[in-house]
Design an enzyme around this catalytic site. Structure first.
Site, PDB file in Angstrom:
ATOM      1  N   HIS A  13     112.882  30.606  -8.007  1.00  0.00           N
ATOM      2  CA  HIS A  13     111.893  29.030  -8.097  1.00  0.00           C
ATOM      3  C   HIS A  13     112.651  28.204  -9.550  1.00  0.00           C
ATOM      4  CE1 HIS A  13     107.552  27.051  -7.353  1.00  0.00           C
ATOM      5  NE2 HIS A  13     108.397  26.592  -8.116  1.00  0.00           N
ATOM      6  N   HIS A  15     112.340  23.228 -10.848  1.00  0.00           N
ATOM      7  CA  HIS A  15     112.538  22.393 -10.371  1.00  0.00           C
ATOM      8  C   HIS A  15     113.776  21.354 -11.239  1.00  0.00           C
ATOM      9  CE1 HIS A  15     108.503  22.560  -7.989  1.00  0.00           C
ATOM     10  NE2 HIS A  15     108.544  23.755  -9.262  1.00  0.00           N
ATOM     11  N   LYS A  99     110.479  25.257   1.811  1.00  0.00           N
ATOM     12  CA  LYS A  99     109.057  25.338   0.947  1.00  0.00           C
ATOM     13  C   LYS A  99     107.844  24.393   2.216  1.00  0.00           C
ATOM     14  CE  LYS A  99     106.538  25.572  -2.698  1.00  0.00           C
ATOM     15  NZ  LYS A  99     107.157  25.745  -4.313  1.00  0.00           N
ATOM     16  N   HIS A 136     103.597  27.122  -1.035  1.00  0.00           N
ATOM     17  CA  HIS A 136     103.060  27.262  -2.886  1.00  0.00           C
ATOM     18  C   HIS A 136     100.698  27.344  -2.235  1.00  0.00           C
ATOM     19  CE1 HIS A 136     101.386  24.750  -6.366  1.00  0.00           C
ATOM     20  NE2 HIS A 136     100.684  24.844  -5.577  1.00  0.00           N
ATOM     21  N   HIS A 174     104.976  31.871  -7.761  1.00  0.00           N
ATOM     22  CA  HIS A 174     104.352  31.464  -8.575  1.00  0.00           C
ATOM     23  C   HIS A 174     102.683  31.860  -8.460  1.00  0.00           C
ATOM     24  CE1 HIS A 174     103.263  27.972  -6.647  1.00  0.00           C
ATOM     25  NE2 HIS A 174     103.950  27.207  -6.863  1.00  0.00           N
ATOM     26  N   ASP A 247     109.918  28.709 -12.075  1.00  0.00           N
ATOM     27  CA  ASP A 247     109.051  27.613 -12.162  1.00  0.00           C
ATOM     28  C   ASP A 247     109.346  26.497 -13.000  1.00  0.00           C
ATOM     29  OD1 ASP A 247     107.453  25.949 -10.456  1.00  0.00           O
ATOM     30  OD2 ASP A 247     105.723  26.631 -10.680  1.00  0.00           O
TER      31      ASP A 247
HETATM   32  C1  NCD Z   1     105.840  21.446 -10.409  1.00  0.00           C
HETATM   33  C2  NCD Z   1     106.214  20.174  -9.973  1.00  0.00           C
HETATM   34  O1  NCD Z   1     105.850  19.518 -11.054  1.00  0.00           O
HETATM   35  O2  NCD Z   1     107.610  19.736  -8.954  1.00  0.00           O
HETATM   36  N1  NCD Z   1     104.769  21.180 -10.807  1.00  0.00           N
HETATM   37  C3  NCD Z   1     103.868  22.943 -11.323  1.00  0.00           C
HETATM   38  O3  NCD Z   1     102.984  22.655 -12.304  1.00  0.00           O
HETATM   39  N2  NCD Z   1     104.481  24.302 -11.073  1.00  0.00           N
HETATM   40  C4  NCD Z   1     105.095  21.456  -8.571  1.00  0.00           C
HETATM   41  C5  NCD Z   1     104.954  23.151  -8.621  1.00  0.00           C
HETATM   42  O4  NCD Z   1     105.891  23.700  -8.291  1.00  0.00           O
HETATM   43  O5  NCD Z   1     103.885  22.830  -8.272  1.00  0.00           O
HETATM   44 ZN    ZN Z   2     106.828  25.122  -8.488  1.00  0.00          ZN
END
Ligand code: NCD
Ligand code: ZN
Length: 343
Positions: A13, A15, A99, A136, A174, A247
């Site tokens: 996971h 970003h 997702k 999520h 998460h 995450d």
């Molecule tokens: C994530 C993001 O900023 O893309 N933020 C987070 O707090 N984890 C989005 C997400 O996974 O909820």
């Molecule tokens: Zn995330």
């Protein structure tokens, strides 16, 4: 000096963002992890296989080729996603999962799912084709307390969902609560969960230590200590249902230290090191390899990585920021010590 060699892990996971931000962060992930499940919450969202293919090319262009990093792509589920796009994803060879963001739950989730029954046809196609649904799991009902959003989502959405689609491969992303741990443990084998390093190491007090600490604000939000200990027990239990997903969610400093700050912690510069701290705290370093490098691959039906990575018990200080597009980014542990390092 204590050393720990494990199969090279994957991050299930992550970003990675896009453009200059992508270039600023991707190598932090690629230097630790061979593969990563890349979240599709760009603006605009990655909703079609063609978008995922183009995004994958941009990631590969930004990453250091010597690291041999393999991005595993996901599609962003919307109320309009047709079953045909799920079938195209299943046949694509690059999209690994879909997702589900409840609309409004988190960063760039406005195009997400407004009502779960609207996406039942797409989910039926996932169940039939064996395409994992990554969830999520937080309700967006404004009447629900922010700390109860995961628990309520389980009751209202996930319990009926797995009853209706018993063969669906699902990852509870998460996980942050003891109720989430219990749900995953009692669900069928095809239901698993990712755990972040920050939810294993911190409880909600971290957000308020001597003042408001925006760099500890993420979604799902940090919870009480009893939840953190339940997550840590699940992580070190040896159950293949629980595996690593950082995450890591980078946002520029100006967007975190703000009147309405963004959610997300940038953990990629020391992700594996923080998991090692958590497992050491639980006296379970021998369980780190399964959690970090075996169970996720098994769930996704992929081979284990052929190479190893070595962690050394050695303290170093995290920089107070890194360059990030036209701003800077503040990592977790900024100006503080990290107790393991990668050899
Ligand atoms: C994530 C993001 O900023 O893309 N933020 C987070 O707090 N984890 C989005 C997400 O996974 O909820
Ligand atoms: Zn995330």
């Amino acid at each position: 000096m204590q050393r720990l060699s494990i199969t090279r892990p994957d991050d299930w996971h992550v970003h990675l963002r896009d453009g200059a931000a992508l270039s600023a962060v991707v190598n932090f992930t690629a230097r630790q992890f061979r593969r990563a499940i890349v979240m599709p919450n760009l603006a605009p969202a990655v909703t079609r296989v063609a978008d995922a293919a183009a995004y994958r090319d941009r990631i590969l262009a930004a990453v250091d080729p010597a690291l041999h990093f393999e991005p595993l792509m996901t599609l962003y589920l919307t109320d309009q996603t047709p079953a045909s796009e799920i079938i195209a994803a299943a046949n694509s060879g690059i999209v690994m999962a879909i997702k589900l963001y409840p609309a409004g739950a988190t960063t760039h989730s406005n195009a997400g799912v407004t009502e779960i029954t609207r996406v039942y046809p797409a989910i039926a196609a996932m169940e039939e084709r064996g395409v994992p649904l990554l969830v999520h799991a937080e309700t967006t009902d404004p009447h629900v307390d922010v700390f109860d959003r995961e628990k309520v989502y389980i009751e209202r959405v996930l319990v009926p969902l797995i009853a209706r689609f018993p063969k669906l491969k699902m990852v509870f992303e998460h996980l942050t609560t003891k109720e989430g741990v219990a749900f995953v443990q009692h669900a069928p084998r095809n239901v698993a969960a990712t755990l972040t390093a920050h939810h294993l190491l911190y409880n909600r007090n971290a957000m308020f230590q001597g003042g408001i600490r925006p760099h500890f604000y993420c979604l799902p939000v940090l919870k009480r200590e009893e939840h953190r200990t339940a997550l840590l027990s699940a992580a070190v239990s040896g159950s293949p249902k629980f595996f690593l997903g950082t995450d890591t969610a980078p946002h520029a400093r100006g967007k975190k230290e703000h009147a309405c700050g963004c959610a997300g912690m940038f953990t990629a510069p020391c992700a594996l090191e923080l998991y090692a701290e958590a497992f050491e705290q639980a006296n379970a370093l021998d369980k780190l390899e399964g959690f970090a490098a075996h169970f996720g691959a098994e769930f996704y039906g992929l081979p284990r990585n052929p190479d190893k990575i070595t962690l050394v018990k050695d303290t170093w200080t995290m920089p107070d920021h890194y360059a990030f597009a036209d701003d800077v980014i503040v990592p977790i542990r900024a100006n503080e010590q990290v107790r393991w390092r990668i050899a």
